[in-house]
Write a protein that holds these residues in place. Sequence first.
Motif, mmCIF file in Angstrom:
data_model
loop_
_atom_site.group_PDB
_atom_site.id
_atom_site.type_symbol
_atom_site.label_atom_id
_atom_site.label_comp_id
_atom_site.label_asym_id
_atom_site.label_seq_id
_atom_site.Cartn_x
_atom_site.Cartn_y
_atom_site.Cartn_z
ATOM 1 N N ALA A 162 -1.878 -18.188 -1.771
ATOM 2 C CA ALA A 162 -2.165 -18.583 -0.377
ATOM 3 C C ALA A 162 -1.310 -17.807 0.573
ATOM 4 O O ALA A 162 -0.214 -17.327 0.199
ATOM 5 N N LEU A 163 -2.003 -17.413 1.562
ATOM 6 C CA LEU A 163 -1.379 -16.478 2.506
ATOM 7 C C LEU A 163 -0.953 -17.038 3.665
ATOM 8 O O LEU A 163 -1.837 -18.282 4.175
ATOM 9 N N ARG A 164 0.009 -16.852 4.424
ATOM 10 C CA ARG A 164 0.393 -17.293 5.887
ATOM 11 C C ARG A 164 0.416 -15.870 6.703
ATOM 12 O O ARG A 164 1.167 -15.107 6.794
ATOM 13 N N LEU A 165 -0.834 -15.826 7.485
ATOM 14 C CA LEU A 165 -0.907 -14.673 8.365
ATOM 15 C C LEU A 165 -1.144 -15.244 9.778
ATOM 16 O O LEU A 165 -2.471 -15.922 9.822
ATOM 17 N N THR A 166 -0.729 -14.447 10.755
ATOM 18 C CA THR A 166 -0.871 -15.008 12.075
ATOM 19 C C THR A 166 -2.108 -13.947 12.741
ATOM 20 O O THR A 166 -1.945 -12.833 12.320
ATOM 21 N N PRO A 167 -2.657 -14.375 13.647
ATOM 22 C CA PRO A 167 -3.529 -13.708 14.376
ATOM 23 C C PRO A 167 -2.859 -12.184 15.063
ATOM 24 O O PRO A 167 -1.652 -12.559 15.551
ATOM 25 N N GLY A 168 -3.563 -11.259 14.800
ATOM 26 C CA GLY A 168 -2.584 -9.756 15.135
ATOM 27 C C GLY A 168 -1.723 -9.250 14.050
ATOM 28 O O GLY A 168 -1.076 -8.226 14.294
ATOM 29 N N SER A 169 -1.639 -10.037 12.894
ATOM 30 C CA SER A 169 -0.735 -9.365 11.853
ATOM 31 C C SER A 169 -1.440 -8.586 10.874
ATOM 32 O O SER A 169 -0.701 -8.332 9.866
ATOM 33 N N ILE A 170 -2.800 -8.591 10.870
ATOM 34 C CA ILE A 170 -3.472 -7.569 9.932
ATOM 35 C C ILE A 170 -4.281 -6.479 10.535
ATOM 36 O O ILE A 170 -4.452 -6.611 11.922
ATOM 37 N N ASN A 171 -4.269 -5.236 9.947
ATOM 38 C CA ASN A 171 -4.779 -4.336 10.593
ATOM 39 C C ASN A 171 -6.254 -4.459 11.108
ATOM 40 O O ASN A 171 -7.077 -5.415 10.414
ATOM 41 N N THR A 172 -6.638 -3.747 11.970
ATOM 42 C CA THR A 172 -8.260 -3.897 12.503
ATOM 43 C C THR A 172 -9.018 -3.334 11.323
ATOM 44 O O THR A 172 -8.815 -2.313 11.034
ATOM 45 N N GLY A 173 -10.260 -3.768 11.097
ATOM 46 C CA GLY A 173 -11.158 -3.269 9.865
ATOM 47 C C GLY A 173 -10.557 -3.215 8.660
ATOM 48 O O GLY A 173 -9.755 -3.998 8.378
ATOM 49 N N TYR A 174 -10.513 -2.034 7.919
ATOM 50 C CA TYR A 174 -9.914 -1.696 6.817
ATOM 51 C C TYR A 174 -9.668 -0.493 6.543
ATOM 52 O O TYR A 174 -10.237 0.638 7.129
ATOM 53 N N ARG A 175 -8.627 -0.117 5.552
ATOM 54 C CA ARG A 175 -7.982 1.315 5.550
ATOM 55 C C ARG A 175 -8.983 1.619 4.287
ATOM 56 O O ARG A 175 -9.111 1.114 3.289
ATOM 57 N N ASP A 176 -9.485 2.795 4.250
ATOM 58 C CA ASP A 176 -10.290 3.280 3.126
ATOM 59 C C ASP A 176 -9.324 3.890 2.211
ATOM 60 O O ASP A 176 -8.501 5.159 2.445
ATOM 61 N N GLU A 177 -9.391 3.467 1.034
ATOM 62 C CA GLU A 177 -8.333 4.060 -0.199
ATOM 63 C C GLU A 177 -8.856 5.201 -0.148
ATOM 64 O O GLU A 177 -7.991 6.078 -0.987
ATOM 65 N N ASN A 178 -9.686 5.843 0.024
ATOM 66 C CA ASN A 178 -10.117 7.317 -0.457
ATOM 67 C C ASN A 178 -9.388 8.386 0.542
ATOM 68 O O ASN A 178 -9.171 9.377 0.265
ATOM 69 N N HIS A 179 -9.148 7.775 1.683
ATOM 70 C CA HIS A 179 -8.486 8.653 2.767
ATOM 71 C C HIS A 179 -7.028 8.383 2.927
ATOM 72 O O HIS A 179 -6.221 9.180 3.516
ATOM 73 N N ALA A 180 -6.712 7.127 2.449
ATOM 74 C CA ALA A 180 -5.184 6.892 2.453
ATOM 75 C C ALA A 180 -4.842 5.883 1.293
ATOM 76 O O ALA A 180 -5.253 4.904 1.305
ATOM 77 N N VAL A 181 -4.147 6.033 0.269
ATOM 78 C CA VAL A 181 -3.938 5.626 -0.891
ATOM 79 C C VAL A 181 -3.070 4.505 -0.634
ATOM 80 O O VAL A 181 -1.980 4.361 -0.255
#
Length: 401
Positions: A162-181
């Motif tokens: 279970a996570l506790r994340l507040t609004p704005g504490s996660i990146n927008t969209g997603y990071r593509d692992e092929n471009h950034a490991v």
Amino acid sequence: MSARPADQTFELAERSDGFNYQYRMRCACGETSALAADDYFAEARRARMDCAHCGREIHFGPAVAALRDENDRALQDNLVSTFAWYHTSTSPNWPSSGYAAQFENQLKWVERDFGISRDNYLAQQTSKALHVGTYEAAIENMLRRMENQGDSTKQFYLYRVALRLTPGSINTGYRDENHAVASDISVAEISDAGLDAVRYLNVHEAMGTLSLAVVPSAIAAMQCIPIPTSEVITDDQPAAVRAAVEDVRNATRKLRTAEEALSSIEPSVRRMMTLGMRPDPDGAAKRIGKLEQKYYWSWHDLQERLASEYLPNVSAVIRRDFNDAVAGWRDENAEVFVQRYRRLTALLERPSEAIAKVSTQAWRFVGGAQASLSSSAQMSDAPDSASRDGPPSWMQLNAGA
């Protein structure tokens, strides 16, 4: 570990979709096209497919893997903490506040005049973020570690997080692992960006799903069970499985008998005799070579039969990964192998059972121990350069989906 707050509960939604999924591959035109698991496994047309949008040829594989569900609810920031996230580890108390000290004590290091220093290597390896993903990603991560990192004989644990994340504490969209490991993400890198979590496209486990790299303080609590279960399976085996077991038994007996007859000859010399590099007057060494091949193929055929019988709802791609992962279990007793094999298949064939079991376990709440781990993880802001298949498992208690 901290005491559970009296009013604290976690009603978490599941995102499991099984192990018989298809893929999506991205074309140079920017669009994605569906690819069946059977075609991926067979590497149809030399691993080529036509883009469903522009008609151009796509050389498919992890390097062009795309998000399988473009409407994945985990893309909605406000929903991320409402999902159950999963992790597998050989550690019964992941994430451990003593990880950094354990890593340093177990590290064997030879100083050189070139390359990274011991202190910098320690800083990099102990500053990794924690990784969680779907149930499928966690199980496939376990299979990869069993095959590539020598963990096939180790006890694994399944964590439901279970996570506790507040609004704005996660990146927008997603990071593509092929471009950034993603496996290189450090706690400092996430924190310096003003975030608690980085959402990324996982192209190694449950290819095409979203996983998270999080700072330790983002984990609120977790549930845990050892996997697989230790149940004894007593039902009758199909005739084809019994026949395959008998073939392994016979191949093993013949090979060991032949080896005993040449036990006085050094193995290296015997190998040269088999290869024709030393005299082999009566052909005994060459016969051993042929028996070794029969022994190998009898085990291969047994595993293929077991996969067909006990993983019918798992794609050919994952069945192959499963068989590669458990190959280290092969020994003189095929019956024991079959028991272990069948227990592990339950995690893939009946994931709802494992999810139901772990979801009824007591919550372990994360408190002061995580503050300690977070502090030790700030030793360096340099990301780890090792790949997912690099360091052995004890070096990666903080890594992996």
